[in-house]
Design an enzyme around this catalytic site. Structure first.
Site, PDB file in Angstrom:
ATOM      1  N   SER A 164      63.911  42.466  43.071  1.00  0.00           N
ATOM      2  CA  SER A 164      64.711  42.734  41.869  1.00  0.00           C
ATOM      3  C   SER A 164      65.724  41.601  41.727  1.00  0.00           C
ATOM      4  O   SER A 164      66.925  41.772  41.953  1.00  0.00           O
ATOM      5  CB  SER A 164      65.405  44.092  41.989  1.00  0.00           C
ATOM      6  N   GLY A 166      67.013  39.964  39.208  1.00  0.00           N
ATOM      7  CA  GLY A 166      68.098  40.112  38.249  1.00  0.00           C
ATOM      8  C   GLY A 166      69.245  40.944  38.788  1.00  0.00           C
ATOM      9  O   GLY A 166      70.414  40.671  38.494  1.00  0.00           O
ATOM     10  N   ASP A 167      68.929  41.963  39.588  1.00  0.00           N
ATOM     11  CA  ASP A 167      69.990  42.775  40.191  1.00  0.00           C
ATOM     12  C   ASP A 167      70.831  41.955  41.161  1.00  0.00           C
ATOM     13  O   ASP A 167      72.064  42.037  41.163  1.00  0.00           O
ATOM     14  CB  ASP A 167      69.368  43.958  40.941  1.00  0.00           C
ATOM     15  N   SER A 168      70.167  41.181  42.000  1.00  0.00           N
ATOM     16  CA  SER A 168      70.910  40.372  42.970  1.00  0.00           C
ATOM     17  C   SER A 168      71.781  39.338  42.277  1.00  0.00           C
ATOM     18  O   SER A 168      72.929  39.101  42.670  1.00  0.00           O
ATOM     19  CB  SER A 168      69.934  39.688  43.932  1.00  0.00           C
ATOM     20  N   GLY A 171      74.734  41.114  40.810  1.00  0.00           N
ATOM     21  CA  GLY A 171      75.664  41.484  41.862  1.00  0.00           C
ATOM     22  C   GLY A 171      76.502  40.307  42.316  1.00  0.00           C
ATOM     23  O   GLY A 171      77.714  40.442  42.540  1.00  0.00           O
TER      24      GLY A 171
END
Length: 397
Positions: A164, A166-168, A171
């Protein structure tokens, strides 16, 4: 001491992006209090590969955090959170925009009880704009931002990297924004809102694609194993069939590669003499390097290139990564003792390394929701046993 030992963070929300920012803060010493609904724990507790019916994503991802339960949809839960806000520096949330406001916990309310509070908000599209109300996942963010289009091979549906991503990215950008807001607070005495969107985090890493299109109309296409017009920088199959990444697109490095290939004349060949010309004759150059690389085993190719000052490396799986001497020597892997199984679970350590206030893994992600209810509510808010038992009975915590 960690760099953020004097920072307290209330982490609201679930899944990856917001909690990943919380993990980065906790790694560097912040007191991160993870707030989960009593009846709906973070789904990350059940993510990842299972062994014996137990997953280990949470073990590493929630490390260094204190976990409490609290129903923010209730008046009593809201009041408890505001009491915690009074004693905190950051509220980190990853709900759909408007959720906190519906619960009576918008930034205006938080700032009224603590003007120094930083509210970090992570969402799919950001807090404003025509798409703000949409739910967003990393996969869609990567696609909408243009990042996914650049992956894979021309003429094929662009594949997803098996993470994932895009999540990292979101974040990390949220973490960066929180640090910037805390720094600004030293001057202004006031907190502010940090608004991070998954789509914008993906867009922010697209290098020259936007100015290139704006000025030339060029739409960068997926390049497969290489970057368009950056040459040589590609995977080449060695004699034993293994791929090796050779990156020699800088003029001086390419001259070293040409010498190593026994073809020093290539460095002054008009087709390959500089970055621009090599980009224009990328296919020809790749063919020459591939022919040479195919006569040498992968490890010998890597060793020869690096000895000559040519950037090269193998394509490692995680099984090879965890025994890579460079990572092991620098302490990149840390054992997390999973509380539920008692097993040591290997995970990536703290990045980057700080010489004086280094971060550390102090404990693994707590195995059950609410394990720190007593510590937080009694220590920070002064609740007695009877008050806490009443809140539990009412389903507030």
């Amino acid at each position: 001491m960690g760099a953020l030992d004097d920072v307290r963070v209330l982490e609201l929300g679930t899944l990856i992006a917001g909690p990943y920012a919380g993990r980065l803060l906790a790694d560097n010493g912040a007191d991160v209090i993870k707030v989960e609904a009593p009846d709906r724990p973070d789904p990350l507790r059940e993510w990842g590969q299972a062994s014996g019916g137990h997953q280990f994503f949470w073990t590493v991802h929630a490390r260094n955090k204190r976990c409490v339960t609290l129903d923010l949809r209730t008046d009593r839960g809201r009041d408890l959170l505001l009491r915690l806000v009074e004693q905190s520096d950051v509220v980190l949330e990853s709900f759909r925009p408007g959720t906190l406001e519906r619960w009576g916990l918008g930034y205006d309310v938080l700032a009224a009880v603590n003007p120094r509070i930083v509210l970090a908000r992570v969402s799919g599209y950001g807090q404003t704009g025509p798409l703000a109300d949409r739910a967003g996942y990393a996969s869609v963010a990567e696609a909408v931002s243009g990042l996914r289009h650049l992956n894979g091979y021309p003429g094929q549906l662009p594949p997803r990297i098996a993470l994932s991503l895009g999540d990292s990215l979101a974040g990390m950008f949220a973490y960066q924004g929180i640090l910037a807001a805390l720094h600004a607070r030293h001057r202004t005495g006031r907190g502010q809102v940090v608004d991070t969107a998954l789509t914008e985090a993906c867009l922010a890493i697209l290098e020259s694609t936007v100015p290139d299109y704006d000025q030339t109309g060029h739409v960068r296409q997926p390049g497969g194993t290489r970057l368009d017009r950056v040459s040589p920088s590609n995977l080449y199959r060695a004699k034993d069939g293994l791929p090796v990444l050779i990156a020699a697109n800088q003029d001086t490095v390419f001259a070293r590669l040409a010498e190593l290939m026994g073809r020093p004349e290539l460095a002054v060949d008009p087709r390959f003499v500089n970055h621009t010309s090599r980009g224009e004759h990328q296919d020809e150059l790749d063919d020459l390097i591939a022919e040479w690389a195919g006569t040498i085993t992968a490890q010998e190719l890597i060793d020869r290139c690096n000895a000559a000052g040519v950037v090269a490396g193998g394509v490692n799986t995680v099984a090879e990564v965890v025994v890579e001497p460079q990572f092991v020597e620098r302490g990149l892997f840390v054992d997390h003792v999973d509380q539920q199984t008692g097993h040591a679970v290997k995970g990536v350590g703290v990045v980057p390394h700080l010489s004086d206030t280094a971060g550390e893994v102090r404990w693994a992600g707590p195995s059950e929701p609410g394990v720190h209810n007593d510590d937080v509510y009694r220590e920070l808010l002064g609740l007695d046993r009877a008050e806490l038992d009443d809140l539990v009975a009412a389903g507030v915590v």
